[in-house]
Design a protein around this motif. Structure first.
Motif, mmCIF file in Angstrom:
data_model
loop_
_atom_site.group_PDB
_atom_site.id
_atom_site.type_symbol
_atom_site.label_atom_id
_atom_site.label_comp_id
_atom_site.label_asym_id
_atom_site.label_seq_id
_atom_site.Cartn_x
_atom_site.Cartn_y
_atom_site.Cartn_z
ATOM 1 N N ALA A 3 0.846 -1.183 0.000
ATOM 2 C CA ALA A 3 0.000 0.000 0.000
ATOM 3 C C ALA A 3 0.885 1.238 0.000
ATOM 4 O O ALA A 3 2.010 1.217 0.495
ATOM 5 C CB ALA A 3 -0.900 0.005 1.219
ATOM 6 N N LYS A 4 0.380 2.299 -0.557
ATOM 7 C CA LYS A 4 1.125 3.543 -0.544
ATOM 8 C C LYS A 4 1.324 4.024 0.886
ATOM 9 O O LYS A 4 0.395 4.012 1.691
ATOM 10 C CB LYS A 4 0.351 4.597 -1.333
ATOM 11 N N MET A 5 2.520 4.419 1.182
ATOM 12 C CA MET A 5 2.817 4.796 2.551
ATOM 13 C C MET A 5 3.171 6.272 2.618
ATOM 14 O O MET A 5 3.875 6.788 1.754
ATOM 15 C CB MET A 5 3.992 3.946 3.027
ATOM 16 N N SER A 6 2.676 6.938 3.619
ATOM 17 C CA SER A 6 2.994 8.352 3.753
ATOM 18 C C SER A 6 4.324 8.503 4.482
ATOM 19 O O SER A 6 4.802 7.583 5.155
ATOM 20 C CB SER A 6 1.904 9.069 4.528
ATOM 21 N N SER A 7 4.880 9.692 4.348
ATOM 22 C CA SER A 7 6.130 9.982 5.014
ATOM 23 C C SER A 7 5.968 9.874 6.536
ATOM 24 O O SER A 7 6.889 9.497 7.255
ATOM 25 C CB SER A 7 6.562 11.370 4.577
ATOM 26 N N LYS A 8 4.777 10.188 7.018
ATOM 27 C CA LYS A 8 4.518 10.118 8.453
ATOM 28 C C LYS A 8 4.523 8.667 8.958
ATOM 29 O O LYS A 8 5.078 8.355 10.010
ATOM 30 C CB LYS A 8 3.172 10.769 8.750
ATOM 31 N N GLU A 9 3.901 7.798 8.183
ATOM 32 C CA GLU A 9 3.902 6.377 8.549
ATOM 33 C C GLU A 9 5.320 5.821 8.531
ATOM 34 O O GLU A 9 5.713 5.034 9.390
ATOM 35 C CB GLU A 9 3.022 5.581 7.578
ATOM 36 N N LEU A 10 6.071 6.259 7.519
ATOM 37 C CA LEU A 10 7.449 5.804 7.424
ATOM 38 C C LEU A 10 8.246 6.272 8.642
ATOM 39 O O LEU A 10 9.072 5.549 9.186
ATOM 40 C CB LEU A 10 8.082 6.325 6.135
ATOM 41 N N LYS A 11 7.974 7.482 9.069
ATOM 42 C CA LYS A 11 8.681 8.037 10.227
ATOM 43 C C LYS A 11 8.384 7.219 11.486
ATOM 44 O O LYS A 11 9.261 6.957 12.303
ATOM 45 C CB LYS A 11 8.272 9.508 10.419
ATOM 46 N N ASN A 12 7.120 6.812 11.645
ATOM 47 C CA ASN A 12 6.768 5.979 12.793
ATOM 48 C C ASN A 12 7.556 4.680 12.801
ATOM 49 O O ASN A 12 8.068 4.250 13.837
ATOM 50 C CB ASN A 12 5.263 5.644 12.780
ATOM 51 N N ILE A 13 7.644 4.067 11.630
ATOM 52 C CA ILE A 13 8.405 2.821 11.525
ATOM 53 C C ILE A 13 9.881 3.084 11.817
ATOM 54 O O ILE A 13 10.524 2.363 12.575
ATOM 55 C CB ILE A 13 8.242 2.203 10.118
ATOM 56 N N PHE A 14 10.408 4.142 11.218
ATOM 57 C CA PHE A 14 11.811 4.493 11.424
ATOM 58 C C PHE A 14 12.119 4.640 12.914
ATOM 59 O O PHE A 14 13.078 4.069 13.432
ATOM 60 C CB PHE A 14 12.126 5.806 10.688
ATOM 61 N N GLU A 15 11.269 5.413 13.607
ATOM 62 C CA GLU A 15 11.535 5.691 15.026
ATOM 63 C C GLU A 15 11.460 4.436 15.882
ATOM 64 O O GLU A 15 12.236 4.256 16.816
ATOM 65 C CB GLU A 15 10.546 6.739 15.543
ATOM 66 N N LYS A 16 10.539 3.555 15.538
ATOM 67 C CA LYS A 16 10.392 2.311 16.283
ATOM 68 C C LYS A 16 11.684 1.487 16.253
ATOM 69 O O LYS A 16 12.134 0.962 17.264
ATOM 70 C CB LYS A 16 9.233 1.529 15.660
ATOM 71 N N TYR A 17 12.301 1.405 15.072
ATOM 72 C CA TYR A 17 13.508 0.585 14.943
ATOM 73 C C TYR A 17 14.772 1.348 15.326
ATOM 74 O O TYR A 17 15.703 0.770 15.898
ATOM 75 C CB TYR A 17 13.614 0.014 13.524
#
Ligand SMILES: [Ca+2]
Ligand SMILES: [Ca+2]
Length: 79
Positions: A3-17
């Motif tokens: 699914a298309k992912m927003s920059s905000k969703e990507l940021k959430n994933i980034f911060e988690k890891y």
């Protein structure tokens, strides 16, 4: 399938890891590996290995991937 992912969703994933070890604002190679294997395993199919991906993302060569560097992944998963 991705699914298309927003920059905000990507940021959430980034911060988690990124928060798992060392600097919470930077992804180490270990953290990147976990993130890719868990969230975007399709990026490791085909010819590119995690090492290639890490080198490609770590534009300034400091051995860690910042969120700014990481955003290149958005283009990759959109393909
Ligand atoms: Ca980190
Ligand atoms: Ca870097």
């Amino acid at each position: 399938m991705t699914a298309k992912m927003s920059s905000k969703e990507l940021k959430n994933i980034f911060e988690k890891y990124a928060a798992k070890e060392g600097d919470p604002n930077q992804l180490s190679k270990n953290e990147l590996m976990l993130l890719i294997q868990t969230e975007f395993p399709s990026l490791l199919k085909g010819p590119s290995t995690l090492d290639d991906l890490f080198k490609e993302l770590d534009k300034n060569g400091d051995g860690e991937v910042s969120f700014e560097e990481f955003q290149v992944v958005l283009n990759k998963i959109a393909q």
